[in-house]
Design an enzyme around this catalytic site. Structure first.
Site, PDB file in Angstrom:
ATOM      1  N   LYS A  83       7.377  40.619  75.389  1.00  0.00           N
ATOM      2  CA  LYS A  83       7.929  41.712  74.581  1.00  0.00           C
ATOM      3  C   LYS A  83       9.180  42.273  75.255  1.00  0.00           C
ATOM      4  O   LYS A  83      10.197  42.501  74.601  1.00  0.00           O
ATOM      5  CB  LYS A  83       6.881  42.825  74.415  1.00  0.00           C
ATOM      6  CG  LYS A  83       5.641  42.378  73.658  1.00  0.00           C
ATOM      7  CD  LYS A  83       4.631  43.489  73.493  1.00  0.00           C
ATOM      8  CE  LYS A  83       3.930  43.887  74.785  1.00  0.00           C
ATOM      9  NZ  LYS A  83       3.092  42.822  75.384  1.00  0.00           N
ATOM     10  N   CYS A 122      -5.868  56.779  72.751  1.00  0.00           N
ATOM     11  CA  CYS A 122      -5.756  55.773  73.811  1.00  0.00           C
ATOM     12  C   CYS A 122      -6.211  56.250  75.188  1.00  0.00           C
ATOM     13  O   CYS A 122      -6.778  55.459  75.935  1.00  0.00           O
ATOM     14  CB  CYS A 122      -4.345  55.204  73.893  1.00  0.00           C
ATOM     15  SG  CYS A 122      -3.095  56.269  74.591  1.00  0.00           S
ATOM     16  N   MET A 123      -5.961  57.486  75.566  1.00  0.00           N
ATOM     17  CA  MET A 123      -6.262  57.825  76.956  1.00  0.00           C
ATOM     18  C   MET A 123      -6.872  59.195  77.157  1.00  0.00           C
ATOM     19  O   MET A 123      -6.931  59.677  78.283  1.00  0.00           O
ATOM     20  CB  MET A 123      -5.040  57.638  77.867  1.00  0.00           C
ATOM     21  CG  MET A 123      -3.706  57.874  77.303  1.00  0.00           C
ATOM     22  SD  MET A 123      -2.956  59.463  77.043  1.00  0.00           S
ATOM     23  CE  MET A 123      -3.946  60.753  76.879  1.00  0.00           C
ATOM     24  N   MET A 141      -8.354  50.636  77.793  1.00  0.00           N
ATOM     25  CA  MET A 141      -8.980  51.016  76.519  1.00  0.00           C
ATOM     26  C   MET A 141     -10.460  50.652  76.397  1.00  0.00           C
ATOM     27  O   MET A 141     -11.195  51.300  75.668  1.00  0.00           O
ATOM     28  CB  MET A 141      -8.213  50.408  75.349  1.00  0.00           C
ATOM     29  CG  MET A 141      -6.783  50.815  75.304  1.00  0.00           C
ATOM     30  SD  MET A 141      -6.549  52.583  75.487  1.00  0.00           S
ATOM     31  CE  MET A 141      -4.988  52.595  76.332  1.00  0.00           C
ATOM     32  N   GLY A 154      -1.560  52.652  77.831  1.00  0.00           N
ATOM     33  CA  GLY A 154      -1.028  51.759  76.807  1.00  0.00           C
ATOM     34  C   GLY A 154       0.421  52.042  76.480  1.00  0.00           C
ATOM     35  O   GLY A 154       1.254  51.146  76.480  1.00  0.00           O
ATOM     36  N   GLN A 155       0.732  53.305  76.222  1.00  0.00           N
ATOM     37  CA  GLN A 155       2.064  53.625  75.722  1.00  0.00           C
ATOM     38  C   GLN A 155       3.013  54.040  76.837  1.00  0.00           C
ATOM     39  O   GLN A 155       2.599  54.573  77.870  1.00  0.00           O
ATOM     40  CB  GLN A 155       1.977  54.759  74.709  1.00  0.00           C
ATOM     41  CG  GLN A 155       1.194  54.367  73.473  1.00  0.00           C
ATOM     42  CD  GLN A 155       1.174  55.489  72.482  1.00  0.00           C
ATOM     43  OE1 GLN A 155       2.028  55.570  71.614  1.00  0.00           O
ATOM     44  NE2 GLN A 155       0.212  56.364  72.595  1.00  0.00           N
TER      45      GLN A 155
HETATM   46 FE1  SF4 Z   1       5.910  44.103  78.926  1.00  0.00          FE
HETATM   47 FE2  SF4 Z   1       5.011  46.603  79.132  1.00  0.00          FE
HETATM   48 FE3  SF4 Z   1       6.584  45.622  81.032  1.00  0.00          FE
HETATM   49 FE4  SF4 Z   1       7.579  46.140  78.638  1.00  0.00          FE
HETATM   50  S1  SF4 Z   1       6.747  47.663  80.074  1.00  0.00           S
HETATM   51  S2  SF4 Z   1       7.944  44.298  79.850  1.00  0.00           S
HETATM   52  S3  SF4 Z   1       5.856  45.641  77.314  1.00  0.00           S
HETATM   53  S4  SF4 Z   1       4.531  44.895  80.508  1.00  0.00           S
END
Ligand code: SF4
Length: 767
Positions: free
Chosen positions: A100, A189-190, A357, A394-395
């Site tokens: 990503k 999420c947290m 999670m 997560g975010q």
């Molecule tokens: Fe991948 Fe998360 Fe690192 Fe972005 S912050 S490169 S989504 S692991």
């Protein structure tokens, strides 16, 4: 934008039978594009961001847009466009990015950006001016407040807003409008991790840091799939194991995930039963003399489930219910494995737990969080390099933006609680509002908020940078509710939420605005504005400042630029144990982030909390858990109680949901990237061979997944991934809303919904 739900993954390529283009194909294409596969010969791709089209003319330090790993990037700009993104060699991710992050160069030029405000007229969203849109929003909010009081309106935010944006929204709603109806997707999420830390240490946020990975001898990964969801961190663990062959990785997950494939031990508990594992490990430690008695005596206190003070005797009696041989059947893990892993955990030179999670999105999420911290306290695996509990996020900005700014319905900035009169009074003073302005009752948490909307109690909702129309549990019910409220959505693309909105406001995306992200290890990092937002899109901060003025709160929201808001917010932190007042904009511009506490402009930041070197630990003391007045960390004796959605003859299987490596949450950004979209199977459910045999279901067939909450039809992939009796599905596909099936039970303390244990039935509909 995208929304938080889970961590999980698929260990073996694409959903053959559901797409002609497998995930492996995508990774192969990525390689062909020049993305480099790393990871010591790992079959999965860990990619360096080098999607070069034209050479950049300038390079800028920034942070990946997506997840809470918070990877540092170098952004190459040419002609006001991103032409290249590289993992930053000097940042904690050491130049590594997942797929990503590697595909970030295309993010800002993806087609379909929202560029003008939209107002729904005769059922259709029509372009409008900012003046028309904002005056409509202000008039509807003003009318609701005037007629039904401040609790008739609400704010639903995001762990992806910048810190300055969440802080401003929180201040406007709680201290200006006077409602605590401020919540958001971090509740999904947290919230359990935050409540867990607060109960154990008296303050939220982890004591340790990513740097501990380089020192750990045992990694205890529970309810997390970092090989897919936090790849650079997992690569760092693998590098640690390559450097020291005695290092062991333990994975606890009901699915054989990609992380499980690379681990030395995979324990697959029955979904919903893993608290039995944690307490039975404690029982082994107690019986075999693996407690750190000195550490416990000096630094640990005990609390019964009723909140009464207790001691080691009560703990010993409590643990009688968790003899490994007595719980192994219910848990689904052999007593021999429990004993072996308990030994590994307690006896190693340094054990680091990482979870996310799988432990948070549970009806017993707080119990799991307090108990995994308890294992570290009882065995003394804390406060040394490599020995620490560490929840992953997560975010990108759930920690810094939402937890630390207090942008949930029950908290205030820097760990203060709405329920505490002295905390409210202090914030009222600091914000310069009259005594009593902040309501004494917590506001509505996410699920309660959408239920109140359903009942007509909340009339107007400002939804920023998040996609509840796809991410909420029991989704059909709450989509109906969203259809009833006056719904304002700010976002960068059309989503499953904008399609329900009355007003859509186009917002600026990554690099099109300035702000601070705070990731999982208390590290704040600055993202500078490098690009112009397209069309009329504005930053969420600009939108909030405009709304504040229109609602008559211009005197309260006086900081109107990101740097002015940051200065106000950072100086406020000096009144707390979060103190990061030393993190000036200039320092953040120069550094790859700083970790709080950081109480002066010369302070280097704090890698590990609660030990010597932390500015709040008194000189001469090695350890002090200063979050509690007695200076101790608390072990909570929380019994196991199965409150999960009940499995029965009608709903005999358990559905668990989560993320996959290529897609970011609800897919609103990543699923528009051609390399990802073509390489990711469309929404489907994974089932174990044994269940498929019993049910007579074949790989690739269409099935109907039914729960007490809803049903969905789609293709099935028959695998060895989920343990028998368990199904897995990801939630990124906007055309296949799996959350319609997911239960909306919440943890009683954190109010976080359980996305991991919904009882379902499955039948073939192919015929
Ligand atoms: Fe991948 Fe998360 Fe690192 Fe972005 S912050 S490169 S989504 S692991």
């Amino acid at each position: 934008m995208d929304e938080e739900q889970g961590e999980a993954g698929d260990s073996s390529g694409g959903a053959e039978g559901t797409t002609s283009f497998s995930r492996r194909d995508a990774l192969r294409i990525a390689s062909a594009l020049g993305l480099v596969s790393l990871g010591g010969g790992a079959a999965w791709a860990l990619l360096e961001g080098e999607l070069a089209h034209q050479p950049a003319v300038s390079w800028h330090k920034s942070v990946c847009r997506y997840c809470g790993t918070g990877c540092g990037v170098q952004v190459g700009i040419r002609d006001k466009q991103v032409v290249e993104v590289r993992g930053d060699e000097d940042a904690h991710n050491r130049g590594k990015l997942c797929i990503k992050g590697s595909l970030l160069p295309v993010l800002n030029t993806l087609p379909g950006r929202l560029t003008t405000p939209l107002i729904r007229k005769d059922g259709k969203l029509e372009p409008a001016s900012w003046e028309e849109a904002m005056s409509l929003v202000a008039s509807r909010f003003s009318a609701a407040i005037r007629e039904d009081g401040p609790n008739a309106v609400a704010f639903y935010g995001s762990g992806q807003l910048y810190t300055e944006e969440s802080y401003t929204a929180n201040k406007l709603f709680k201290a200006g409008i006077g409602t605590n109806n401020v919540d958001g997707n971090p509740r999904l999420c947290m919230a359990s991790a935050a409540v867990g830390y607060t109960r154990v240490f008296g303050k939220d946020e982890p004591p340790g840091a990513y740097e501990d990975i380089d020192h750990a001898k045992v990694f205890f990964l529970a309810g997390a799939n970092p090989a897919e969801c936090h790849q650079p961190l997992f690569e760092r663990m693998l590098a640690r194991r390559r450097a020291d062959p005695e290092v062991r990785i333990v994975c606890v997950d009901p699915r054989r995930t990609m992380t499980a494939e690379y681990s030395d031990f995979h324990l697959a508990p029955r979904p919903g039963a893993d608290l039995l594992l944690l307490w039975s490990m404690a029982k082994v430690m107690l019986d075999e003399g693996l407690f750190d008695d000195k550490f416990i005596a000096e630094h640990v206190a005990f609390r019964t489930n009723e909140g009464k003070a207790a001691g080691l005797e009560e703990l010993a009696a409590f643990l009688e219910d968790f003899v490994p041989e007595d719980v192994e059947v219910q848990l689904g893990i052999s007593s021999a494995q429990i004993r072996e892993v308990a030994h590994l955990f307690a006896a190693s030179d340094a054990t680091m737990s990482l979870w996310t999670m799988g432990f948070n999105q549970r009806v017993d999420g707080v119990a799991l969080n307090t108990t995994i911290n308890a294992l570290h306290l009882l065995s003394g695996q804390i406060g040394r390099p490599g020995a620490t509990p560490m929840s992953l996020t997560g975010q990108a900005n759930a920690c810094g933006g939402v937890r630390d700014t207090g942008s949930l319905s029950h908290i205030l900035p820097h760990g203060r609680m709405i329920a505490k009169a002295e905390d409210r009074a202090e914030m009222e003073k600091l914000w310069g509002v009259p005594e009593g302005r902040i309501q004494a009752q917590p506001g509505l948490h996410a699920v309660a908020l959408f239920q109140a909307i359903e009942e007509g109690k909340v009339r107007c909702l400002l939804n920023m940078c998040t996609n509840p129309g796809q991410s909420l549990p029991n989704l059909a019910r709450y989509r109906d509710a969203m259809d009833k409220v006056f719904l304002v959505v700010t976002d960068v693309f059309e989503t499953a939420s904008t399609e329900l909105a009355d007003v859509v406001l186009p917002s600026a995306l990554w690099l099109e605005k300035e702000g601070v992200y705070g990731q999982s290890e208390r590290r704040y990092q600055l993202l500078e504005k490098l690009l112009d937002a397209p069309g009329q899109a504005r930053s969420d901060l600009e939108i909030l400042v405009d709304l504040a003025a229109r609602l008559g709160h211009e005197q309260l929201i006086t900081a109107k630029t990101p740097s002015a808001v940051w200065d106000e917010y950072r100086l406020l932190s000096a009144h707390s144990k979060y103190d990061f007042s030393g993190m000036t904009r200039e320092r953040l511009r120069a550094a790859h982030g700083l970790q709080w506490p950081c109480p002066s402009e010369t302070h280097p930041g704090t890698v590990r909390r609660y030990i010597a070197g932390d500015p709040f630990v008194p000189k001469g003391q090695e350890v002090r858990f200063y979050g509690h007045p007695d200076g101790r960390a608390y072990v909570h004796l929380v019994p196991y109680e199965d409150r999960s959605d009940p499995v029965d003859a009608d709903f005999p299987l358990v559905l668990t949901t989560g993320r996959i490596v290529e897609q970011w949450h609800t897919g609103t950004m990543t699923d528009r990237i051609p390399e990802i979209r073509q390489g990711t199977p469309r929404g489907h459910v994974e089932m174990h061979f044994a269940d498929a045999d019993v049910l007579g279901i074949r790989d690739g067939e269409q099935v109907r997944v039914q729960s007490r909450y809803g049903a969905i039809e789609g293709p099935v992939r028959v695998t060895r991934g989920p343990r028998p009796g368990t199904l897995f599905a990801s939630f990124y596909d906007a055309k296949w809303l799996i959350n319609q099936v997911v239960c909306d039970r919440v943890d009683p303390l954190s109010k976080q919904p359980d996305f991991k244990t919904t009882a379902v039935s499955v039948r073939s509909v192919s015929a």
